[in-house]
Design a protein around this motif. Structure first.
Motif, PDB file in Angstrom:
ATOM      1  N   MET A 113      55.332   7.483   5.823  1.00 36.43           N
ATOM      2  CA  MET A 113      54.814   8.571   6.370  1.00 36.43           C
ATOM      3  C   MET A 113      54.682   8.528   7.743  1.00 36.43           C
ATOM      4  SD  MET A 113      51.228  10.498   5.513  1.00 36.43           S
ATOM      5  CE  MET A 113      50.796  12.200   5.666  1.00 36.43           C
ATOM      6  N   GLN A 117      52.338  13.034  10.710  1.00 40.66           N
ATOM      7  CA  GLN A 117      51.919  13.531   9.303  1.00 40.66           C
ATOM      8  C   GLN A 117      50.608  13.122   9.144  1.00 40.66           C
ATOM      9  OE1 GLN A 117      55.499  12.352   7.473  1.00 40.66           O
ATOM     10  NE2 GLN A 117      56.420  14.206   7.718  1.00 40.66           N
ATOM     11  N   LYS A 192      52.940  15.492   1.497  1.00 43.33           N
ATOM     12  CA  LYS A 192      53.734  14.150   1.662  1.00 43.33           C
ATOM     13  C   LYS A 192      52.886  13.058   1.463  1.00 43.33           C
ATOM     14  CE  LYS A 192      57.048  16.946   4.674  1.00 43.33           C
ATOM     15  NZ  LYS A 192      57.522  16.944   6.028  1.00 43.33           N
ATOM     16  N   THR A 196      51.511   7.585   0.611  1.00 45.47           N
ATOM     17  CA  THR A 196      50.387   6.876   1.254  1.00 45.47           C
ATOM     18  C   THR A 196      49.048   6.622   0.910  1.00 45.47           C
ATOM     19  OG1 THR A 196      51.357   7.826   3.704  1.00 45.47           O
ATOM     20  CG2 THR A 196      49.283   7.036   3.806  1.00 45.47           C
TER      21      THR A 196
END
Length: 283
Positions: A113, A117, A192, A196
């Motif tokens: 990431m 983002q 997304k 993470t």
């Protein structure tokens, strides 16, 4: 009636005027040279500080620069300045301290990431938590389903909130439920962020321990010090540019006068040549 003596007198006068203009320019340049000698030691010190500044990037940055052929000093310094400014300004905008932010950015990077983002996701989380505290917003249902109340989160810092939310989301039994909760809390960035969040829930402490041991993360004091140093360097270069402008301005008038006298000298020389070759008699 023109005579050789008369023409010689006029030409000598033009040359003398031109020489006087040249002397003015030379005097200006001598003053500049003397000032330059006085500041030479200061410029050597400045160069030494610049080299020291380059070391701030750490061994990783130095190795990367060597590997790519060293690059240029200017681009290297600018990349360091941009990185430090990004950490300081981003930490302020997200409400995190600089060390925690660097650890999360490293964790995000390792999970694929980008910093942009990640920042968008945390900004969305902060906004939706604010709405949650008022009993509204798209994250309310998801946060309550995860077992959070306003009292559980409002006294925590954004980095603490992010960690406990990540841990709660990754405890959900299916990937679809995890994705739905992430989208509700982190907005579009939640699409997304799952890898993470997984890394934050299960690996961020290892990233922090290793990075701190290797000196990969700057302290808040170091970030602030480097930002202040960058501001000081900016002031220095602005001053240098100002000095250059002053030099040009001080030379402009005598140089313009010199050029005008030169053109006058050329014009008179052409006139002398015409008189000498055009048949003017000498009694």
């Amino acid at each position: 009636m023109a005579t050789a003596v008369g023409m010689n007198f006029k030409m000598t006068a033009s040359i003398a005027k031109f020489q006087a203009s040249m002397d003015k320019v030379e005097a200006k340049l001598k003053n500049i040279e003397q000032s330059g000698k006085k500041t030479a030691s200061g410029m050597k010190l400045l160069a030494g500080i610049e080299v020291g500044k380059l070391l701030v990037g750490g061994l990783t940055s130095v190795y990367s620069t060597m590997k790519s052929g060293f690059g240029t000093i200017t681009s290297f310094v600018n990349s360091i300045r941009d990185s430090i400014d990004k950490v300081g300004k981003l930490a302020e905008s997200l409400g995190m301290n600089e060390v925690a932010l660097q650890i999360f950015l490293k964790t995000a990077d390792l999970s694929g990431m980008s910093a942009q983002q990640f920042s968008a996701a945390v900004l969305a989380m902060n906004k939706r938590l604010g709405e949650f505290y008022n009993g509204t917003g798209p994250a309310k249902k998801a946060l309550e389903a995860l077992g959070f109340s306003m009292e559980d989160l409002k006294d925590k810092t954004p980095d603490q909130q992010l960690k406990v939310i990540a841990q709660a989301i990754m405890l959900l039994p299916t990937r679809a439920q995890q994705a739905a909760a992430a989208f509700a809390i982190f907005g579009d960035a939640g699409k997304k962020i799952l890898p993470t969040l997984d890394a934050i829930a299960n690996n961020v402490d290892k990233v922090a321990t290793r990075g701190l041991a290797l000196g990969q993360f700057l302290s808040t004091k170091q970030v602030n010090a480097i930002e202040s140093m960058n501001d000081a360097f900016s002031d220095v270069w602005d001053t240098i540019k100002g000095i250059g402008a002053q030099i040009v301005a001080n030379l402009a008038e005598p140089v313009e006068s010199l050029l005008q006298d030169f053109m006058e000298f050329v014009a008179r020389y052409e006139s002398f040549t015409t008189d000498a070759t055009g048949g003017t008699g000498i009694a």
